[in-house]
Design a protein around this motif. Structure first.
Motif, mmCIF file in Angstrom:
data_model
loop_
_atom_site.group_PDB
_atom_site.id
_atom_site.type_symbol
_atom_site.label_atom_id
_atom_site.label_comp_id
_atom_site.label_asym_id
_atom_site.label_seq_id
_atom_site.Cartn_x
_atom_site.Cartn_y
_atom_site.Cartn_z
ATOM 1 N N UNK A 1 0.807 -1.216 0.000
ATOM 2 C CA UNK A 1 0.000 0.000 0.000
ATOM 3 C C UNK A 1 0.844 1.273 0.000
ATOM 4 N N UNK A 2 2.149 1.141 0.207
ATOM 5 C CA UNK A 2 3.036 2.306 0.203
ATOM 6 C C UNK A 2 4.427 1.890 -0.260
ATOM 7 N N UNK A 3 5.053 2.740 -1.052
ATOM 8 C CA UNK A 3 6.447 2.509 -1.456
ATOM 9 C C UNK A 3 7.383 3.483 -0.747
ATOM 10 N N UNK A 4 6.895 4.119 0.299
ATOM 11 C CA UNK A 4 7.695 5.059 1.084
ATOM 12 C C UNK A 4 7.551 4.701 2.563
ATOM 13 N N UNK A 5 8.355 3.727 3.013
ATOM 14 C CA UNK A 5 8.266 3.223 4.382
ATOM 15 C C UNK A 5 9.593 3.474 5.097
ATOM 16 N N UNK A 6 9.525 3.950 6.298
ATOM 17 C CA UNK A 6 10.717 4.131 7.132
ATOM 18 C C UNK A 6 10.398 3.605 8.529
ATOM 19 N N UNK A 7 11.424 3.514 9.362
ATOM 20 C CA UNK A 7 11.202 3.103 10.746
ATOM 21 C C UNK A 7 12.234 3.785 11.633
#
Length: 385
Positions: free
Chosen positions: A77-83
């Motif tokens: 659902x997203x191609x911009x994931x960080x943690x």
């Protein structure tokens, strides 16, 4: 009614975990639910619990397999994931590396967010606190998903979905908040305001292997075989505390604060538990860090006084102490509270309890589990502490 999904699961096999989490999302509404939760083009921030540098699979931190299973689903659902996170006593990236999260993130192209980059912001309509210096990454994310562990906590009784977001404040700030807000109820209100500021969207609470006793770092692993999912963090934590034995949810400080502020759903009658029932997964022998008994007099001042007098004390198990002095380093009231005295050929901590604010940072971050809490006689009489 607020919907919370309670799942039974007993494995950290990543494929099985992914399948179970998908079952949970299906119960909550499936693809349509996820598309509403994570709109197209959203910048998603995953907030694991990286309390300290511990080995892969430790119940102290978010399990690397849970982290991977969530990434697999969210990446659809997203191609911009960080943690990111900000531990109280260690480097976040090093903690993530040792815990196995960096290796997972690199395989999926998930970026590590440095929480030392802060932004000064104002919270509209706060419960208590309007102005903040908060990590930029979670504040500027479109969707924040919390990935906490279910553990005991000496100050707040329990730590889960709400408490996990304390890591959105960079390292040194944590001691400052403990100093400014030593009262558990005010500290709880701070946590609620912080979650409102960050705009936490969803949480997946891992209780497959929880922690009992001397948590949140040095307790004992305890199987609960549970996963709790939902949008309302207070409702998730309300379900969790009932699983471990806090049947009167308003005896837990941040749930009482949430109820009083109408911040999410707290009372059992306001929460629709989907999937498994609480009774089917409830532990009857979970070792709590604090009993959370009720103290109710007509005078709020008397309630506060009794609460202060019955709060447990930190004490050292001398045989476990390695004289590292971490307890003193993390004490918000340093150097007024902890001194060191020689005993059995080594230097061990001693507390000035008249100045100790019972934040239990020393107990939480002791690398050897040498610091525990001790109930006072008055606490035993009133069945609190």
């Amino acid at each position: 009614m607020e919907k919370v999904c309670l799942l039974r699961h007993d494995s950290y096999d990543v494929d099985a975990l992914e399948k179970k989490l998908r079952e949970g999302f299906e119960i909550l509404g499936g693809d349509a639910y996820l598309r509403k939760l994570i709109p197209t083009g959203s910048k998603v921030l995953l907030k694991p619990n990286l309390l300290s540098m511990v080995e892969k699979g430790s119940p102290v931190i978010t399990h690397f397999a849970m982290f991977e299973a969530v990434i697999r689903i969210v990446s659809e659902y997203s191609n911009d994931i960080s943690f990111g996170d900000s531990p109280g006593s260690s480097d976040a990236r090093k903690a993530a590396e040792k815990g196995g999260l960096i290796e997972v993130a690199d395989r999926y192209g998930v970026k590590f967010a440095d929480f030392s980059d802060e932004v000064h912001v104002e919270l509209n309509d706060p419960i208590m606190f309007r102005y903040w210096d908060v990590a930029r990454a979670p504040y500027e994310a479109d969707v924040v998903i919390s990935l906490p562990k279910l553990k005991t906590h000496a100050m707040m009784y329990y730590t889960g979905a709400v408490k996990n977001q304390f890591g959105c404040l960079y390292g040194a700030q944590k001691a400052g908040w403990h100093t400014k807000q030593p009262d558990p109820m005010n500290f709880a209100r701070m946590l609620l305001d912080l979650n409102s500021l960050v705009g936490t969207s969803f949480a997946i609470l891992d209780g497959i292997m929880a922690m009992e006793g001397n948590g949140p770092r040095n307790g004992t692993p305890k199987r609960l075989d549970s996963i709790i999912m939902g949008e309302d963090l207070a409702a998730i934590d309300s379900v969790a505390v009932r699983l471990i034995g806090y049947d009167k949810v308003l005896n837990v400080p941040f749930l009482k604060a949430a109820h009083e502020a109408h911040w999410g759903k707290v009372m059992p009658e306001d929460i629709d538990v989907l999937g498994e029932t609480i009774d089917s997964l409830k532990s009857n022998d979970f070792k709590l860090s604090r009993s959370a008994g009720a103290v109710n007099f007509l005078s709020p001042k008397l309630n506060n006084l009794i609460g202060t007098l019955t709060a447990p004390d930190p004490v050292v198990i001398e045989d476990k102490c390695i004289s590292c002095k971490m307890c003193d380093e993390v004490c918000p009231r340093r150097p007024d509270v902890i001194t060191f005295a020689e005993s059995k050929g080594k230097m061990v901590p001693r507390w000035d309890y008249s100045k100790c604010i019972r934040c239990f940072c020393c107990q939480e971050l002791c690398p050897k589990g040498a610091i525990v809490t001790r109930r006072k006689l008055l606490g035993k009489i009133f069945r609190v502490g």
